[in-house]
Structure formats: C-alpha cells, structure tokens
Design a protein around this motif. Structure first.
Motif, PDB file in Angstrom:
ATOM      1  N   SER A 118      42.212  13.779  53.997  1.00 29.77           N
ATOM      2  CA  SER A 118      41.279  14.828  54.421  1.00 29.77           C
ATOM      3  C   SER A 118      40.358  15.254  53.279  1.00 29.77           C
ATOM      4  O   SER A 118      39.182  15.555  53.510  1.00 29.77           O
ATOM      5  CB  SER A 118      42.038  16.041  54.973  1.00 29.77           C
ATOM      6  OG  SER A 118      42.913  16.567  53.991  1.00 29.77           O
ATOM      7  N   GLU A 119      40.868  15.265  52.056  1.00 32.30           N
ATOM      8  CA  GLU A 119      40.036  15.609  50.896  1.00 32.30           C
ATOM      9  C   GLU A 119      38.969  14.543  50.653  1.00 32.30           C
ATOM     10  O   GLU A 119      37.824  14.853  50.312  1.00 32.30           O
ATOM     11  CB  GLU A 119      40.895  15.747  49.643  1.00 32.30           C
ATOM     12  CG  GLU A 119      41.862  16.899  49.678  1.00 32.30           C
ATOM     13  CD  GLU A 119      42.856  16.860  48.531  1.00 32.30           C
ATOM     14  OE1 GLU A 119      43.088  17.936  47.944  1.00 32.30           O
ATOM     15  OE2 GLU A 119      43.387  15.778  48.212  1.00 32.30           O
ATOM     16  N   LEU A 120      39.357  13.309  50.844  1.00 34.56           N
ATOM     17  CA  LEU A 120      38.429  12.197  50.659  1.00 34.56           C
ATOM     18  C   LEU A 120      37.314  12.246  51.711  1.00 34.56           C
ATOM     19  O   LEU A 120      36.133  12.081  51.391  1.00 34.56           O
ATOM     20  CB  LEU A 120      39.188  10.881  50.743  1.00 34.56           C
ATOM     21  CG  LEU A 120      38.501   9.647  50.236  1.00 34.56           C
ATOM     22  CD1 LEU A 120      38.011   9.807  48.814  1.00 34.56           C
ATOM     23  CD2 LEU A 120      39.443   8.467  50.328  1.00 34.56           C
ATOM     24  N   VAL A 121      37.679  12.506  52.949  1.00 37.13           N
ATOM     25  CA  VAL A 121      36.680  12.635  54.016  1.00 37.13           C
ATOM     26  C   VAL A 121      35.720  13.778  53.701  1.00 37.13           C
ATOM     27  O   VAL A 121      34.497  13.632  53.786  1.00 37.13           O
ATOM     28  CB  VAL A 121      37.357  12.849  55.387  1.00 37.13           C
ATOM     29  CG1 VAL A 121      36.334  13.202  56.462  1.00 37.13           C
ATOM     30  CG2 VAL A 121      38.157  11.622  55.783  1.00 37.13           C
ATOM     31  N   GLU A 122      36.273  14.906  53.320  1.00 35.70           N
ATOM     32  CA  GLU A 122      35.454  16.079  52.991  1.00 35.70           C
ATOM     33  C   GLU A 122      34.494  15.756  51.843  1.00 35.70           C
ATOM     34  O   GLU A 122      33.316  16.120  51.889  1.00 35.70           O
ATOM     35  CB  GLU A 122      36.362  17.252  52.612  1.00 35.70           C
ATOM     36  CG  GLU A 122      35.628  18.540  52.335  1.00 35.70           C
ATOM     37  CD  GLU A 122      36.582  19.680  52.007  1.00 35.70           C
ATOM     38  OE1 GLU A 122      36.218  20.519  51.163  1.00 35.70           O
ATOM     39  OE2 GLU A 122      37.683  19.733  52.577  1.00 35.70           O
ATOM     40  N   TYR A 123      34.972  15.058  50.828  1.00 33.27           N
ATOM     41  CA  TYR A 123      34.136  14.698  49.683  1.00 33.27           C
ATOM     42  C   TYR A 123      32.982  13.794  50.120  1.00 33.27           C
ATOM     43  O   TYR A 123      31.834  14.003  49.746  1.00 33.27           O
ATOM     44  CB  TYR A 123      34.980  14.016  48.601  1.00 33.27           C
ATOM     45  CG  TYR A 123      34.206  13.721  47.349  1.00 33.27           C
ATOM     46  CD1 TYR A 123      34.003  14.712  46.395  1.00 33.27           C
ATOM     47  CD2 TYR A 123      33.661  12.462  47.118  1.00 33.27           C
ATOM     48  CE1 TYR A 123      33.275  14.461  45.247  1.00 33.27           C
ATOM     49  CE2 TYR A 123      32.931  12.197  45.974  1.00 33.27           C
ATOM     50  CZ  TYR A 123      32.739  13.201  45.042  1.00 33.27           C
ATOM     51  OH  TYR A 123      32.004  12.949  43.905  1.00 33.27           O
ATOM     52  N   CYS A 124      33.303  12.797  50.921  1.00 37.36           N
ATOM     53  CA  CYS A 124      32.276  11.860  51.393  1.00 37.36           C
ATOM     54  C   CYS A 124      31.213  12.569  52.227  1.00 37.36           C
ATOM     55  O   CYS A 124      30.011  12.341  52.043  1.00 37.36           O
ATOM     56  CB  CYS A 124      32.901  10.736  52.219  1.00 37.36           C
ATOM     57  SG  CYS A 124      33.851   9.557  51.251  1.00 37.36           S
ATOM     58  N   LEU A 125      31.652  13.423  53.124  1.00 35.50           N
ATOM     59  CA  LEU A 125      30.714  14.065  54.047  1.00 35.50           C
ATOM     60  C   LEU A 125      29.912  15.190  53.397  1.00 35.50           C
ATOM     61  O   LEU A 125      28.932  15.669  53.983  1.00 35.50           O
ATOM     62  CB  LEU A 125      31.453  14.554  55.288  1.00 35.50           C
ATOM     63  CG  LEU A 125      32.113  13.438  56.104  1.00 35.50           C
ATOM     64  CD1 LEU A 125      32.793  14.009  57.338  1.00 35.50           C
ATOM     65  CD2 LEU A 125      31.119  12.345  56.472  1.00 35.50           C
ATOM     66  N   ALA A 126      30.282  15.586  52.189  1.00 33.52           N
ATOM     67  CA  ALA A 126      29.511  16.586  51.449  1.00 33.52           C
ATOM     68  C   ALA A 126      28.299  15.963  50.742  1.00 33.52           C
ATOM     69  O   ALA A 126      27.439  16.680  50.238  1.00 33.52           O
ATOM     70  CB  ALA A 126      30.408  17.288  50.428  1.00 33.52           C
ATOM     71  N   LYS A 127      28.218  14.651  50.739  1.00 37.32           N
ATOM     72  CA  LYS A 127      27.086  13.960  50.121  1.00 37.32           C
ATOM     73  C   LYS A 127      25.815  14.240  50.932  1.00 37.32           C
ATOM     74  O   LYS A 127      25.879  14.332  52.165  1.00 37.32           O
ATOM     75  CB  LYS A 127      27.324  12.444  50.075  1.00 37.32           C
ATOM     76  CG  LYS A 127      28.505  12.027  49.251  1.00 37.32           C
ATOM     77  CD  LYS A 127      28.025  11.916  47.866  1.00 37.32           C
ATOM     78  CE  LYS A 127      29.065  11.406  46.924  1.00 37.32           C
ATOM     79  NZ  LYS A 127      28.737  11.819  45.581  1.00 37.32           N
ATOM     80  N   PRO A 128      24.663  14.343  50.270  1.00 37.41           N
ATOM     81  CA  PRO A 128      23.420  14.585  50.999  1.00 37.41           C
ATOM     82  C   PRO A 128      23.164  13.518  52.070  1.00 37.41           C
ATOM     83  O   PRO A 128      23.216  12.326  51.799  1.00 37.41           O
ATOM     84  CB  PRO A 128      22.344  14.507  49.909  1.00 37.41           C
ATOM     85  CG  PRO A 128      23.077  14.844  48.643  1.00 37.41           C
ATOM     86  CD  PRO A 128      24.466  14.283  48.827  1.00 37.41           C
ATOM     87  N   GLY A 129      22.932  13.972  53.288  1.00 37.29           N
ATOM     88  CA  GLY A 129      22.622  13.067  54.382  1.00 37.29           C
ATOM     89  C   GLY A 129      23.807  12.326  54.968  1.00 37.29           C
ATOM     90  O   GLY A 129      23.646  11.519  55.882  1.00 37.29           O
ATOM     91  N   ALA A 130      25.015  12.578  54.473  1.00 38.24           N
ATOM     92  CA  ALA A 130      26.203  11.859  54.956  1.00 38.24           C
ATOM     93  C   ALA A 130      26.627  12.382  56.317  1.00 38.24           C
ATOM     94  O   ALA A 130      26.510  13.577  56.609  1.00 38.24           O
ATOM     95  CB  ALA A 130      27.351  11.993  53.965  1.00 38.24           C
ATOM     96  N   TRP A 131      27.140  11.469  57.130  1.00 36.32           N
ATOM     97  CA  TRP A 131      27.637  11.846  58.452  1.00 36.32           C
ATOM     98  C   TRP A 131      28.761  10.896  58.861  1.00 36.32           C
ATOM     99  O   TRP A 131      28.789   9.756  58.428  1.00 36.32           O
ATOM    100  CB  TRP A 131      26.508  11.876  59.467  1.00 36.32           C
ATOM    101  CG  TRP A 131      25.759  10.594  59.658  1.00 36.32           C
ATOM    102  CD1 TRP A 131      24.799  10.068  58.832  1.00 36.32           C
ATOM    103  CD2 TRP A 131      25.902   9.665  60.726  1.00 36.32           C
ATOM    104  NE1 TRP A 131      24.335   8.874  59.327  1.00 36.32           N
ATOM    105  CE2 TRP A 131      24.983   8.602  60.495  1.00 36.32           C
ATOM    106  CE3 TRP A 131      26.699   9.632  61.872  1.00 36.32           C
ATOM    107  CZ2 TRP A 131      24.861   7.523  61.358  1.00 36.32           C
ATOM    108  CZ3 TRP A 131      26.575   8.556  62.735  1.00 36.32           C
ATOM    109  CH2 TRP A 131      25.654   7.522  62.475  1.00 36.32           C
ATOM    110  N   PRO A 132      29.703  11.387  59.670  1.00 38.84           N
ATOM    111  CA  PRO A 132      30.828  10.554  60.097  1.00 38.84           C
ATOM    112  C   PRO A 132      30.462   9.726  61.327  1.00 38.84           C
ATOM    113  O   PRO A 132      29.670  10.158  62.172  1.00 38.84           O
ATOM    114  CB  PRO A 132      31.906  11.575  60.438  1.00 38.84           C
ATOM    115  CG  PRO A 132      31.131  12.755  60.944  1.00 38.84           C
ATOM    116  CD  PRO A 132      29.858  12.770  60.118  1.00 38.84           C
TER     117      PRO A 132
END
Length: 118
Positions: free
Chosen positions: A4-18
């Motif tokens: 969950s921390e890894l997902v949160e980190y990735c999705l905090a990137k500018p323009g990132a989306w799941p």
C-alpha cells in the motif's frame, strides 16, 4: 515496505494514475504509459523500467541476485521485477520507481507529459 505504501508513492507522482488493464493487478501510469507494475495487495514484487538497456538493468541482477529478475515479455527493454520484501532497501525501491517514472516521462510526447515534470 508494504504494498500500500508503494502504491501511494507511485500515485503521488505528477500525472500518475492507477489502471488495471489486465484485471490481474494494478499498474501506475503517467499519460498513456506504464511506469510501475504493482500487482495486487500482498504482491511481493514491483516491476519497473530499471535501465535504458538490458545491460544497464542487469546491474540490479548482479547487486541483488535473489531479489531482482528480468520481467517476462518486456525484460529485453530494461524492465525488472524487484522483490519488495527482500534485501533491497526501501530507499532503493523508491529510487527505482523515480527512475522508471522519469524514463517513461522523458519518452512521452510533450502533450502527454505532466506539467511539472516536463
């Protein structure tokens, strides 16, 4: 590091989306391109663009032979699977995400780049 921390980190990137393009796990995208394969909750590995070439990405395999491997199908393009609950320090996993994101953003057409990353 928890998934969950890894997902949160990735999705905090500018323009990132799941996205879930294959219904078997989450990927993080920027624009139309994947920069991280996250799998499902409980996944033990992260897929990232680990180098501009296979040779560069192989450095991960040499440093962490038990915790890094070439990703199936796209590994020849420098993608690796990195174990998130093994010997690779959390800081290096996050750095691998940063590098993968940056590599993907650099190759995006200007129209698809996030404003702050471009």
């Amino acid at each position: 590091m928890r998934w969950s921390e890894l997902v949160e980190y990735c999705l905090a990137k500018p323009g990132a989306w799941p996205d879930e393009p294959w219904d078997d796990g989450v990927v993080a995208k920027v624009g139309p391109k994947i920069f991280a394969f996250l799998g499902t909750e409980g996944s033990r590995a992260l897929g990232v663009k680990a180098g501009a070439s296979r040779e560069e990405a192989d450095e991960w395999l040499l440093r962490y032979p038990d915790d890094a491997e070439v990703m199936a199908y796209i590994g020849r393009s420098g993608w690796n699977s990195l174990r998130i609950d093994g010997a690779i320090p959390d800081e290096e996993l996050l750095e691998a995400v940063d590098d993968s994101y940056d590599a993907v953003v650099r190759r995006l057409p200007r129209k698809d780049r996030p404003a702050v990353a471009g």
